[in-house]
Design an enzyme around this catalytic site. Structure first.
Site, PDB file in Angstrom:
ATOM      1  N   ARG A  96      17.667  45.125  66.082  1.00  0.00           N
ATOM      2  CA  ARG A  96      18.372  43.746  65.773  1.00  0.00           C
ATOM      3  C   ARG A  96      19.603  44.168  65.475  1.00  0.00           C
ATOM      4  O   ARG A  96      20.648  43.279  66.024  1.00  0.00           O
ATOM      5  CB  ARG A  96      17.515  43.329  64.793  1.00  0.00           C
ATOM      6  CG  ARG A  96      18.130  41.833  64.226  1.00  0.00           C
ATOM      7  CD  ARG A  96      17.305  41.138  62.996  1.00  0.00           C
ATOM      8  NE  ARG A  96      17.449  42.073  61.881  1.00  0.00           N
ATOM      9  CZ  ARG A  96      17.162  41.606  60.617  1.00  0.00           C
ATOM     10  NH1 ARG A  96      16.547  40.517  60.503  1.00  0.00           N
ATOM     11  NH2 ARG A  96      17.350  42.259  59.634  1.00  0.00           N
ATOM     12  N   TYR A 114      23.214  34.166  62.569  1.00  0.00           N
ATOM     13  CA  TYR A 114      21.896  34.597  63.515  1.00  0.00           C
ATOM     14  C   TYR A 114      20.584  34.143  62.629  1.00  0.00           C
ATOM     15  O   TYR A 114      20.664  33.764  61.290  1.00  0.00           O
ATOM     16  CB  TYR A 114      21.798  36.029  63.466  1.00  0.00           C
ATOM     17  CG  TYR A 114      20.933  36.705  62.539  1.00  0.00           C
ATOM     18  CD1 TYR A 114      19.681  36.906  62.781  1.00  0.00           C
ATOM     19  CD2 TYR A 114      21.656  37.475  61.670  1.00  0.00           C
ATOM     20  CE1 TYR A 114      18.966  37.496  61.523  1.00  0.00           C
ATOM     21  CE2 TYR A 114      21.167  38.178  60.363  1.00  0.00           C
ATOM     22  CZ  TYR A 114      19.917  38.370  60.529  1.00  0.00           C
ATOM     23  OH  TYR A 114      19.056  38.990  59.339  1.00  0.00           O
ATOM     24  N   PHE A 206      20.867  47.016  59.206  1.00  0.00           N
ATOM     25  CA  PHE A 206      22.429  46.252  59.655  1.00  0.00           C
ATOM     26  C   PHE A 206      22.519  45.304  58.694  1.00  0.00           C
ATOM     27  O   PHE A 206      23.856  45.424  58.049  1.00  0.00           O
ATOM     28  CB  PHE A 206      22.257  45.768  60.950  1.00  0.00           C
ATOM     29  CG  PHE A 206      23.335  45.159  61.377  1.00  0.00           C
ATOM     30  CD1 PHE A 206      24.501  45.842  62.052  1.00  0.00           C
ATOM     31  CD2 PHE A 206      23.503  43.594  61.165  1.00  0.00           C
ATOM     32  CE1 PHE A 206      25.562  45.009  62.396  1.00  0.00           C
ATOM     33  CE2 PHE A 206      24.623  42.923  61.606  1.00  0.00           C
ATOM     34  CZ  PHE A 206      25.487  43.729  62.394  1.00  0.00           C
ATOM     35  N   ASP A 207      21.982  44.300  58.135  1.00  0.00           N
ATOM     36  CA  ASP A 207      22.220  43.232  57.179  1.00  0.00           C
ATOM     37  C   ASP A 207      22.864  43.939  55.850  1.00  0.00           C
ATOM     38  O   ASP A 207      23.712  43.333  55.523  1.00  0.00           O
ATOM     39  CB  ASP A 207      21.179  42.462  57.177  1.00  0.00           C
ATOM     40  CG  ASP A 207      20.414  41.662  58.384  1.00  0.00           C
ATOM     41  OD1 ASP A 207      20.241  42.730  59.116  1.00  0.00           O
ATOM     42  OD2 ASP A 207      20.152  40.535  58.284  1.00  0.00           O
ATOM     43  N   THR A 208      21.768  44.778  55.356  1.00  0.00           N
ATOM     44  CA  THR A 208      22.044  45.238  54.160  1.00  0.00           C
ATOM     45  C   THR A 208      23.339  46.212  54.108  1.00  0.00           C
ATOM     46  O   THR A 208      24.252  45.873  53.131  1.00  0.00           O
ATOM     47  CB  THR A 208      21.072  46.100  53.761  1.00  0.00           C
ATOM     48  OG1 THR A 208      19.751  45.551  53.683  1.00  0.00           O
ATOM     49  CG2 THR A 208      21.231  46.729  52.245  1.00  0.00           C
TER      50      THR A 208
END
Length: 429
Positions: A96, A114, A206-208
């Site tokens: 992702r 997203y 990735f988000d973190t």
């Protein structure tokens, strides 16, 4: 592999309007998918319908296919051919984070977002999510399932794991945001261009990683309480994801501690300028510094007591007191350097420790001198009077230590920041 857009058309759609075309959309909302043939078409059509009815700016929906081996690519191509606001980007590798990094890096939109394909998050949160980014008020925005006002329906297991993970982030990386894992986020394009090259993870972490870097760089993260209903058919491997996340926490924490990330540079480029003091005689940041200094002082006192009791078993009281005070003074200076006065990195750390020891020596001299003076003025003073003298002298020493820390040891050490240029408040509706 380079993305292969099958349809790059964008549209401007006001509520109830049919829509003309603009070359550059305000919002590009990415839907990462891997083998989602069952949900893709209905979710994209539902998302598009909602944006057409409620979103007053031009938008694009990008389906980011992560190496699907089912009918997902065919469905995505058909939607992109039929709907002018939809395009498909095909990647030959899973992840992702990789999908978001690829699409966001190449997008020409002003705001990048997203959402998960299951649309677990209520779509009424889309406009509140991106509005602060369009106006320039905030730099990133996240949906939160753990904030006040959020309404969530999900099992106890996922709830427990989510809260534990965010607790780990707070305790290890000093994260201030409440929910790192909600699949509903947005970022300004100018901020993304600076941060994305620093993000290494290509999966769920990735988000973190992006949020931690943004927060350390002094960027503003806007949180939107969401209504969220768990997807019972989710195929996420919880154990594997949790393991990868913990490895990511260790990697990012180590990079931050070693100064391996150019946080100061990003802060200088994108961080927000300090607020001007609007209360006469009160320097900016003083109340917060006082609270943090007091909290660190309480923790240092407790640590000093525990160390004294530990060392007292192997040495005399004077020696145990000196060793305990020395260790807690070093820790106290380091904590105040980082948390109270916002000085990061190794530059000047040894000098600050030396200055901290001098400040400690002045405080120790003040308390010792107060007891000596008491002995001269009141020979044979009652122990209660000695306690009062120590308490008063320690209070004076604490005030002196704070003033010297602020005016001498850490003076002017906070990282300089520059204002962030605002995104236009109306970007061609």
């Amino acid at each position: 592999m380079s993305p292969v857009p099958t349809n790059s058309a964008t549209a401007t759609l006001a509520p109830g309007a049919g829509g003309g075309r603009h070359e550059r959309p305000v919002l590009d909302i990415v839907v990462p998918v891997h083998n989602e043939e069952a949900d893709l078409e209905s979710s994209v059509r539902r998302l598009r319908a909602h944006l057409r009815e409620t979103f007053p700016y031009s938008f694009r929906i990008t389906v980011a296919d992560n190496a699907s081996v089912d009918a997902t690519p065919e469905i995505g191509r058909r939607l992109a051919a039929e709907l002018p606001e939809v395009r498909l980007v095909r990647l030959e590798q899973k992840g992702r984070g990789r999908a978001l990094h690829t699409v966001w890096s190449a997008s020409d939109a002003h705001v990048l977002a997203y959402c998960d394909v299951d649309l677990s998050t209520d779509l009424n949160a889309v406009l509140p999510l991106v509005a602060p980014l369009i106006s320039g008020h905030s730099d990133l925005a996240i949906g939160t399932r753990l904030g006040r006002g959020s309404r969530v329906v999900r099992g106890a297991k996922r709830e427990f794991i989510s809260r534990c993970y965010n607790l780990i982030l707070r305790s290890t990386l000093a994260a201030g945001f409440s929910d790192a894992q909600c699949g509903f986020k947005a970022i300004r394009a100018d901020v993304a261009r600076r941060l994305l090259p620093l993000v290494e993870d290509t999966g769920w972490f990735f988000d973190t990683e992006l949020l931690v870097l943004a927060e350390r760089a002094g960027l503003r993260i806007h949180e939107v309480p969401v209504d969220w209903v768990d997807d019972p058919n989710s195929t996420v491997d919880i154990v594997a994801t949790a393991t990868a996340d913990l490895k990511g926490v260790w990697r990012v924490g180590r990079a931050l501690a070693s100064g391996g990330l150019p946080i100061a540079e990003v802060r200088a480029q994108l961080g927000r300028a300090p607020l001007q003091a609007d209360v006469a005689g009160v320097p900016t940041g003083l109340p917060t510094q006082l609270v943090r200094f007091a909290a660190i002082g309480i923790a240092s006192t407790l640590a000093n007591l525990l160390l004294f009791l530990l060392f007292r078993t192997v040495m005399g009281p004077i020696a145990a007191n000196i060793v305990a005070l020395l260790l807690t003074t070093i820790a106290n200076t380091a904590a105040n350097r980082r948390l109270t006065f916002g000085v990061r990195g190794r530059d000047g750390a040894a000098k600050h420790q030396f200055q901290g020891l001098i400040v400690f020596g002045l405080g120790l001299g003040l308390t010792t001198g107060a007891l000596a003076l008491l002995g001269v003025l009141v020979p044979g003073a009652h122990p209660s009077l000695e306690v009062v003298t120590i308490v008063v002298a320690n209070l004076v020493a604490t005030v002196l230590r704070f003033l010297l820390f602020r005016a001498w040891v850490f003076r002017g050490r906070a990282a300089a920041v520059t204002p962030v240029p605002d995104v236009p408040t109306r970007l061609a509706a």
